[in-house]
Motif scaffolding. Structure first.
Motif, PDB file in Angstrom:
ATOM      1  N   SER A   1      40.874  11.648 -13.332  1.00 34.63           N
ATOM      2  CA  SER A   1      42.261  11.658 -13.842  1.00 34.63           C
ATOM      3  C   SER A   1      42.872  10.521 -14.344  1.00 34.63           C
ATOM      4  CB  SER A   1      43.299  12.486 -12.684  1.00 34.63           C
ATOM      5  OG  SER A   1      44.461  12.363 -13.315  1.00 34.63           O
ATOM      6  N   LEU A   2      43.481  10.628 -15.584  1.00 29.93           N
ATOM      7  CA  LEU A   2      44.338   9.523 -15.984  1.00 29.93           C
ATOM      8  C   LEU A   2      45.609   9.175 -15.326  1.00 29.93           C
ATOM      9  CD1 LEU A   2      43.437   9.461 -19.694  1.00 29.93           C
ATOM     10  CD2 LEU A   2      42.665   7.785 -18.206  1.00 29.93           C
ATOM     11  N   ILE A   3      46.037  10.175 -14.516  1.00 26.68           N
ATOM     12  CA  ILE A   3      47.351  10.255 -13.758  1.00 26.68           C
ATOM     13  C   ILE A   3      47.088   9.483 -12.531  1.00 26.68           C
ATOM     14  CG2 ILE A   3      49.182  11.529 -12.896  1.00 26.68           C
ATOM     15  CD1 ILE A   3      48.517  13.594 -15.054  1.00 26.68           C
ATOM     16  N   LEU A   4      47.373   8.128 -12.203  1.00 27.69           N
ATOM     17  CA  LEU A   4      47.017   7.512 -11.151  1.00 27.69           C
ATOM     18  C   LEU A   4      48.217   7.563 -10.051  1.00 27.69           C
ATOM     19  CD1 LEU A   4      44.912   4.754 -12.790  1.00 27.69           C
ATOM     20  CD2 LEU A   4      44.106   6.782 -11.536  1.00 27.69           C
TER      21      LEU A   4
ATOM     22  N   THR B   1      42.677  13.740 -18.528  1.00 26.53           N
ATOM     23  CA  THR B   1      41.494  13.608 -17.931  1.00 26.53           C
ATOM     24  C   THR B   1      40.299  12.725 -18.653  1.00 26.53           C
ATOM     25  OG1 THR B   1      42.122  15.425 -16.356  1.00 26.53           O
ATOM     26  CG2 THR B   1      39.776  14.913 -16.405  1.00 26.53           C
ATOM     27  N   LEU B   2      39.380  11.992 -18.019  1.00 28.56           N
ATOM     28  CA  LEU B   2      38.299  11.460 -18.806  1.00 28.56           C
ATOM     29  C   LEU B   2      37.073  12.320 -18.266  1.00 28.56           C
ATOM     30  CD1 LEU B   2      39.036   7.764 -18.759  1.00 28.56           C
ATOM     31  CD2 LEU B   2      39.194   9.113 -20.774  1.00 28.56           C
TER      32      LEU B   2
ATOM     33  N   ILE C   1      34.787   7.557  -5.735  1.00 24.33           N
ATOM     34  CA  ILE C   1      35.215   7.225  -7.259  1.00 24.33           C
ATOM     35  C   ILE C   1      35.616   8.244  -8.011  1.00 24.33           C
ATOM     36  CG2 ILE C   1      35.063   5.769  -9.285  1.00 24.33           C
ATOM     37  CD1 ILE C   1      33.076   4.046  -7.626  1.00 24.33           C
ATOM     38  N   MET C   2      34.875   9.189  -8.370  1.00 22.20           N
ATOM     39  CA  MET C   2      35.124  10.371  -9.336  1.00 22.20           C
ATOM     40  C   MET C   2      35.904  11.449  -8.493  1.00 22.20           C
ATOM     41  SD  MET C   2      34.406   9.219 -12.049  1.00 22.20           S
ATOM     42  CE  MET C   2      33.254   8.048 -13.060  1.00 22.20           C
ATOM     43  N   ASP C   3      36.768  12.080  -9.425  1.00 26.40           N
ATOM     44  CA  ASP C   3      37.594  13.224  -8.889  1.00 26.40           C
ATOM     45  C   ASP C   3      36.671  14.478  -8.875  1.00 26.40           C
ATOM     46  OD1 ASP C   3      39.703  11.650  -8.896  1.00 26.40           O
ATOM     47  OD2 ASP C   3      40.352  12.111 -10.948  1.00 26.40           O
ATOM     48  N   LYS C   4      35.658  14.695  -9.718  1.00 21.42           N
ATOM     49  CA  LYS C   4      34.903  15.940  -9.822  1.00 21.42           C
ATOM     50  C   LYS C   4      33.698  15.401 -10.589  1.00 21.42           C
ATOM     51  CE  LYS C   4      35.140  20.700 -11.798  1.00 21.42           C
ATOM     52  NZ  LYS C   4      35.808  21.600 -12.839  1.00 21.42           N
ATOM     53  N   ILE C   5      32.472  16.158 -10.012  1.00 13.60           N
ATOM     54  CA  ILE C   5      31.105  15.815 -10.554  1.00 13.60           C
ATOM     55  C   ILE C   5      30.629  17.378 -10.788  1.00 13.60           C
ATOM     56  CG2 ILE C   5      28.931  14.617 -10.143  1.00 13.60           C
ATOM     57  CD1 ILE C   5      30.426  12.750  -8.193  1.00 13.60           C
ATOM     58  N   MET C   6      29.986  17.584 -11.859  1.00 10.26           N
ATOM     59  CA  MET C   6      28.918  18.647 -12.235  1.00 10.26           C
ATOM     60  C   MET C   6      27.856  18.330 -12.626  1.00 10.26           C
ATOM     61  SD  MET C   6      32.060  21.144 -13.761  1.00 10.26           S
ATOM     62  CE  MET C   6      30.912  21.905 -14.487  1.00 10.26           C
ATOM     63  N   VAL C   7      26.793  18.994 -12.407  1.00 11.68           N
ATOM     64  CA  VAL C   7      25.266  18.651 -12.751  1.00 11.68           C
ATOM     65  C   VAL C   7      24.925  20.017 -13.154  1.00 11.68           C
ATOM     66  CG1 VAL C   7      23.064  18.037 -12.486  1.00 11.68           C
ATOM     67  CG2 VAL C   7      25.107  16.744 -11.318  1.00 11.68           C
ATOM     68  N   GLU C   8      24.250  20.175 -14.686  1.00 15.40           N
ATOM     69  CA  GLU C   8      23.849  21.392 -14.917  1.00 15.40           C
ATOM     70  C   GLU C   8      22.638  21.183 -15.923  1.00 15.40           C
ATOM     71  OE1 GLU C   8      26.983  23.329 -17.228  1.00 15.40           O
ATOM     72  OE2 GLU C   8      27.122  21.472 -18.468  1.00 15.40           O
ATOM     73  N   LYS C   9      21.684  22.195 -16.186  1.00 14.67           N
ATOM     74  CA  LYS C   9      20.901  22.195 -17.566  1.00 14.67           C
ATOM     75  C   LYS C   9      21.479  22.881 -18.525  1.00 14.67           C
ATOM     76  CE  LYS C   9      16.454  20.809 -16.677  1.00 14.67           C
ATOM     77  NZ  LYS C   9      16.026  19.623 -17.189  1.00 14.67           N
ATOM     78  N   GLN C  10      21.565  22.350 -19.819  1.00 14.91           N
ATOM     79  CA  GLN C  10      22.303  22.835 -20.841  1.00 14.91           C
ATOM     80  C   GLN C  10      21.384  22.400 -22.131  1.00 14.91           C
ATOM     81  OE1 GLN C  10      25.878  20.607 -21.987  1.00 14.91           O
ATOM     82  NE2 GLN C  10      26.545  22.586 -22.936  1.00 14.91           N
ATOM     83  N   ASP C  11      20.753  23.658 -22.791  1.00 13.68           N
ATOM     84  CA  ASP C  11      20.147  23.370 -23.793  1.00 13.68           C
ATOM     85  C   ASP C  11      18.513  22.576 -23.609  1.00 13.68           C
ATOM     86  OD1 ASP C  11      21.720  24.714 -25.545  1.00 13.68           O
ATOM     87  OD2 ASP C  11      22.711  22.994 -25.933  1.00 13.68           O
TER      88      ASP C  11
ATOM     89  N   GLU D   1      45.376   2.979 -20.085  1.00 15.66           N
ATOM     90  CA  GLU D   1      46.281   2.058 -19.184  1.00 15.66           C
ATOM     91  C   GLU D   1      45.798   2.424 -17.580  1.00 15.66           C
ATOM     92  OE1 GLU D   1      50.672   2.105 -19.760  1.00 15.66           O
ATOM     93  OE2 GLU D   1      50.307   2.316 -21.717  1.00 15.66           O
ATOM     94  N   ILE D   2      44.428   1.860 -17.516  1.00 17.95           N
ATOM     95  CA  ILE D   2      43.980   1.917 -16.130  1.00 17.95           C
ATOM     96  C   ILE D   2      43.720   0.680 -15.548  1.00 17.95           C
ATOM     97  CG2 ILE D   2      41.899   2.830 -15.107  1.00 17.95           C
ATOM     98  CD1 ILE D   2      40.996   4.493 -17.559  1.00 17.95           C
ATOM     99  N   PRO D   3      44.198   0.753 -14.418  1.00 13.99           N
ATOM    100  CA  PRO D   3      44.420  -0.661 -13.631  1.00 13.99           C
ATOM    101  C   PRO D   3      42.893  -1.161 -13.335  1.00 13.99           C
ATOM    102  CG  PRO D   3      45.723   1.101 -12.452  1.00 13.99           C
ATOM    103  CD  PRO D   3      45.028   1.740 -13.373  1.00 13.99           C
TER     104      PRO D   3
END
Length: 137
Positions: free
Chosen positions: A134-137, A72-73, A114-124, A29-31
């Motif tokens: 967040s889905l809580i708008l 949260t998505l 637009i986004m609430d949080k952004i993280m960038v990393e090297k993984q494997d 249920e996202i506008p």
């Protein structure tokens, strides 16, 4: 639940990414305006990876994974390309972009807004960009 798609690094694949994101986001249920903004952010990051990290090499692939936890998505974009840390990117003002007449940069401004949080990393051995909304708008 985790939803994922793997696509080749072609600009034409961006349509598939947008359709995938729309299909998954329509379950929440996202506008509509908010949903479209999220799709713009996903599309922008994927386009930058396809164009700048992979030079539109169709033999390369990226994966997009969408999952939900604690209202949260999480949008994870995973590839083998060189990592670009969007979190370290100093967002110029729109006025400076216009004054400097430099192409590009507006998309990353949008992603960060637009986004609430952004993280960038090297993984494997892979580059992973995680964006949260967040889905809580």
């Amino acid at each position: 639940m985790v939803h994922s798609i793997k696509i080749n690094c072609s600009k034409s694949s961006l349509k598939d990414i947008r359709e995938f994101a729309e299909k998954i986001l329509s379950n929440y249920e996202i506008p509509e305006v908010e949903r479209n903004l999220i799709i713009v952010a996903i599309d922008e990051v994927c386009a930058n990876i396809i164009i700048h990290a992979h030079h539109c090499n169709e033999t390369d692939e990226i994966s997009i994974r969408i999952s939900e936890f604690d209202k949260t998505l999480e949008f994870a974009i995973i590839d083998q390309g060189e990592i670009f840390n969007i979190t370290d990117y100093n967002v110029p003002t729109l006025e400076n972009l216009i004054k400097d007449k430099k192409p590009g940069g507006i998309g990353l401004i949008l992603v960060k807004k637009i986004m609430d949080k952004i993280m960038v990393e090297k993984q494997d051995g892979k580059s992973v960009c995680r964006m949260y909304k967040s889905l809580i708008l």
